[in-house]
Scaffold this active site. Structure first.
Site: not given
Ligand SMILES: C=C(OP(=O)(O)O)C(=O)O
Ligand SMILES: [Mg+2]
Length: 403
Positions: A196, A304, A356-359, A380, A277, A232, A154-155, A329, A146, A42
């Site tokens: 994730e 983000d 933050s990580h990515r997916s 995250k 987010e 998120d 999304q989260e 990121k 995701h 995303s």
């Protein structure tokens, strides 16, 4: 000692099974750093450009590697990163790819730390970094881009705000993830996992709120410290620019911008959300500002896709009071220097940074070190799954080492 003598680039697998760029940086004295680029699903409209890995590697070998080898010092991160920018020559890394750039940038930092014999967080943060550790935001239920046929939001993120230390916080998030599985089983709802590692049941958002609320309360009772939750929304993915509405497909609901603001503000109050987010479209600073005005004293409103780790976009956001935190990121912007500059600008203006990580991820642990080095209040990086636990376990090790 940190003079770069070799940069090697290769394609490796990411957690979705897609190719990504890995870089090795080697220095004159034998220092070694290895890092890999993550990848989003995303992605924000204004992110630096991720090129197909084969093309990014070829372009970086042609334009960046010759400028680094024999000239740049891995211990001088700003120099390495400015050479990457100069070698690329565009403002979005569209020539060598932000994936090549970020892999080299992070690998150089690790090579610099290796020569100094210091852990990466200490090399990046210096002797005067703070003593806090980030609170992990753990993705326990999700959908959006995701996972197919799951929630629109999304989260759903567990936030163990009362955890006495990193280890307890990480285990609390894993326990919430496990409690969600138990509740789903009790309700006879089958579920796979999203990119994730979050549960991705075929339920609507309303049911997901009840589920996560209950799972969080159960674990809170068990561990004896406060756990809240956050979201998120990744609203840019559900925003239809033609109709100017947010489309919640699994619930069959369409909301205009005012309704979206009311909806999110209502959720913050009803569920005591501590983190939200991307609740609105990435082009709508004004709507972000209205929501922040309404609930920014109760929760973090984090940009983000809105900010994409970009100081210019963050400057615009600060001027308009669009949010009160920023997601960081490194691959959205291409270098560690740019990510540090965004964190510094955020901190100067009272914004919290969430690393933050990515997916799409690898076993790379750089972001765990980045969060500690910059004294970021949150990180995250998922709750379970090998590429997620790589960072979480590294955080536990760093805390163990540093205290
Ligand atoms: C981690 C995220 O997802 P992606 O990497 O797909 O952008 C996010 O949107 O915050
Ligand atoms: Mg996001």
């Amino acid at each position: 000692m940190t003079l770069i003598t070799d940069v090697r680039l290769r394609r490796i697998l990411d957690s979705r099974g897609n190719p990504t760029v890995e870089a090795d940086v080697i220095t004159e004295s034998g220092g070694f750093g290895r890092a890999a680029a993550p990848s989003g699903a995303s992605t924000g409209e204004y992110e630096a450009i991720e090129k197909p890995p084969g093309e990014a590697i070829a372009a970086a070998r042609e334009h960046a590697v010759p400028r680094l080898v024999g000239d740049a010092y891995a211990g001088n991160q700003r120099e390495v990163d400015s050479i990457l920018h100069a070698a690329d020559g565009t403002d979005d890394f569209s020539k060598i790819g932000a994936n090549s750039a970020v892999a080299i940038s992070m690998a150089a930092a690790k090579a610099g730390a290796d020569v100094l014999g210091a852990p990466l967080f200490q090399h990046l943060g210096g002797a005067f970094r703070g003593e806090n550790f980030p609170v992990p935001l753990g993705n326990v239920v999700g959908g959006g881009e995701h996972a197919a046929d799951a929630t629109d939001i999304q989260e759903f993120l567990a936030v163990p705000v009362g955890a006495p230390n990193v280890e307890d916080a990480v285990f609390a998030n894993a326990a919430v993830h496990a409690a969600v599985a138990d509740l789903l089983e009790e309700r006879d709802v089958p579920s796979g996992k999203g990119d994730e590692g979050a549960w991705a049941p075929s339920i609507n958002d309303e049911d997901a709120f009840e589920l996560v609320d209950e799972a969080v309360s159960l674990v809170e009772d068990e561990v004896g410290f406060q756990i809240e939750f956050g979201l998120d929304v990744a609203a840019a993915e559900m925003y239809d620019a033609d109709s100017e509405t947010y489309e919640y497909e699994s619930a069959g609901i369409s909301r205009d911008t005012d309704e979206q603001i009311d909806y999110i503000a209502g959720l913050v109050k009803e569920y005591n959300l501590v983190y939200v987010e991307d609740p609105l479209d990435e082009n709508d600073y004004e709507a972000f500002a209205e929501l922040t005005d309404r609930v920014g004293d109760q929760t973090l409103i984090c940009g983000d896709d809105l900010f994409v780790t970009n100081t210019e976009r963050l400057t615009d956001g600060i001027a308009q009071d669009a949010a009160n935190s920023i997601l960081i990121k490194p691959n959205q912007i291409g270098t560690l220097t740019d990510a540090f500059d965004a964190i510094e600008l955020a901190t100067e203006n009272g914004y919290d940074s969430v690393i933050s990580h990515r997916s799409g991820e690898t076993e790379d642990t750089t972001i765990a070190h980045l969060a500690v080095a910059t004294d970021a209040p949150f990180i995250k990086t998922g709750a379970v799954g090998g590429e997620r636990t790589a960072k979480l376990n590294e955080l536990i090790r760093i805390a163990d080492d540093a205290t």
